[in-house]
Design a protein around this motif. Structure first.
Motif, mmCIF file in Angstrom:
data_model
loop_
_atom_site.group_PDB
_atom_site.id
_atom_site.type_symbol
_atom_site.label_atom_id
_atom_site.label_comp_id
_atom_site.label_asym_id
_atom_site.label_seq_id
_atom_site.Cartn_x
_atom_site.Cartn_y
_atom_site.Cartn_z
ATOM 1 N N LEU A 1 0.830 -1.203 0.000
ATOM 2 C CA LEU A 1 0.000 0.000 0.000
ATOM 3 C C LEU A 1 0.862 1.250 0.000
ATOM 4 C CD1 LEU A 1 -2.600 -0.911 2.785
ATOM 5 C CD2 LEU A 1 -2.959 -1.002 0.330
ATOM 6 N N GLN A 2 0.258 2.348 -0.411
ATOM 7 C CA GLN A 2 0.906 3.644 -0.290
ATOM 8 C C GLN A 2 0.777 4.104 1.168
ATOM 9 O OE1 GLN A 2 2.536 5.257 -2.728
ATOM 10 N NE2 GLN A 2 2.153 3.464 -4.008
ATOM 11 N N GLU B 1 -2.660 5.413 2.072
ATOM 12 C CA GLU B 1 -3.666 4.361 2.209
ATOM 13 C C GLU B 1 -3.519 3.633 3.538
ATOM 14 O OE1 GLU B 1 -2.662 2.166 -1.265
ATOM 15 O OE2 GLU B 1 -4.223 3.114 -2.482
ATOM 16 N N VAL C 1 -5.142 5.707 6.250
ATOM 17 C CA VAL C 1 -6.600 5.570 6.229
ATOM 18 C C VAL C 1 -7.004 4.243 6.857
ATOM 19 C CG1 VAL C 1 -8.610 5.295 4.719
ATOM 20 C CG2 VAL C 1 -6.931 7.078 4.246
ATOM 21 N N LEU C 2 -6.288 3.185 6.528
ATOM 22 C CA LEU C 2 -6.580 1.868 7.083
ATOM 23 C C LEU C 2 -6.404 1.864 8.598
ATOM 24 C CD1 LEU C 2 -7.250 -1.099 6.376
ATOM 25 C CD2 LEU C 2 -4.792 -1.495 6.270
ATOM 26 N N CYS D 1 -12.363 9.129 6.536
ATOM 27 C CA CYS D 1 -11.769 8.000 5.808
ATOM 28 C C CYS D 1 -12.454 7.803 4.466
ATOM 29 C CB CYS D 1 -11.870 6.715 6.643
ATOM 30 S SG CYS D 1 -10.801 6.681 8.069
ATOM 31 N N ALA D 2 -13.780 7.943 4.454
ATOM 32 C CA ALA D 2 -14.521 7.767 3.206
ATOM 33 C C ALA D 2 -14.193 8.878 2.211
ATOM 34 C CB ALA D 2 -16.016 7.725 3.492
ATOM 35 N N THR E 1 -11.446 10.506 1.890
ATOM 36 C CA THR E 1 -10.114 10.362 1.290
ATOM 37 C C THR E 1 -10.143 9.435 0.093
ATOM 38 O OG1 THR E 1 -9.516 8.530 2.748
ATOM 39 C CG2 THR E 1 -8.916 10.759 3.468
ATOM 40 N N GLN E 2 -11.136 8.549 0.060
ATOM 41 C CA GLN E 2 -11.278 7.637 -1.073
ATOM 42 C C GLN E 2 -12.296 8.151 -2.085
ATOM 43 O OE1 GLN E 2 -9.141 5.038 -1.275
ATOM 44 N NE2 GLN E 2 -8.337 5.997 0.574
ATOM 45 N N ALA E 3 -12.832 9.351 -1.869
ATOM 46 C CA ALA E 3 -13.883 9.907 -2.715
ATOM 47 C C ALA E 3 -13.487 10.054 -4.182
ATOM 48 C CB ALA E 3 -14.356 11.237 -2.148
ATOM 49 N N ASP F 1 -12.153 8.098 -6.028
ATOM 50 C CA ASP F 1 -12.346 6.819 -6.692
ATOM 51 C C ASP F 1 -13.809 6.561 -7.038
ATOM 52 O OD1 ASP F 1 -9.659 6.384 -6.469
ATOM 53 O OD2 ASP F 1 -9.824 5.208 -4.624
ATOM 54 N N ARG G 1 -15.953 12.014 -8.356
ATOM 55 C CA ARG G 1 -14.871 12.411 -9.261
ATOM 56 C C ARG G 1 -15.347 13.527 -10.172
ATOM 57 N NH1 ARG G 1 -13.589 7.943 -12.783
ATOM 58 N NH2 ARG G 1 -12.999 6.880 -10.882
#
Length: 116
Positions: free
Chosen positions: A51-52, A55, A58-59, A94-95, A97-99, A101, A106
């Motif tokens: 993972l980066q 990421e 966030v995990l 957390c959600a 940060t993945q937005a 995607d 987007r």
């Protein structure tokens, strides 16, 4: 055990005297969580191979929320409203940060970054 031997040597008393005062139950109460914490910290480096770093952050933040939910469900721990709201804010962060995607979000981000 190395730390215990070093401490016994520094105090000047024998190792046997130090071990006699050590209760095995209290050693397990602190030793096992310490060992698990050590494994968890070292496991981060293995995960970083997949993972980066962002990421992984966030995990790890989501791990905090999962711990709170499991404590509530299995150990019946009660939390105040402000604590649940803090967990909701953590999950929302957390959600978000993945937005990028998410296709709908987007499009919103692309619209907000256009120059006039």
């Amino acid at each position: 055990s190395v730390c215990l031997a070093r401490e016994a040597w520094a105090v000047g008393s024998g190792l046997i005297d130090q071990l006699a005062g050590l209760h095995f139950r209290s050693f397990l109460l602190y030793g096992i969580p310490g060992l698990l914490y050590c494994i968890d910290n070292n496991f981060q480096y293995v995960i970083l191979g997949f993972l980066q770093p962002a990421e992984l952050a966030v995990l790890w933040n989501f791990k905090m929320f999962a711990t709170v939910v499991l404590l509530h469900v299995f150990l019946r721990r009660r939390y105040a409203l402000h604590q649940w709201l803090a967990m909701l804010a953590l999950v929302a962060g957390c959600a978000l940060t993945q937005a990028p995607d998410i296709p709908l979000v987007r499009g919103l981000f692309a619209f907000s970054h256009e120059t006039p």
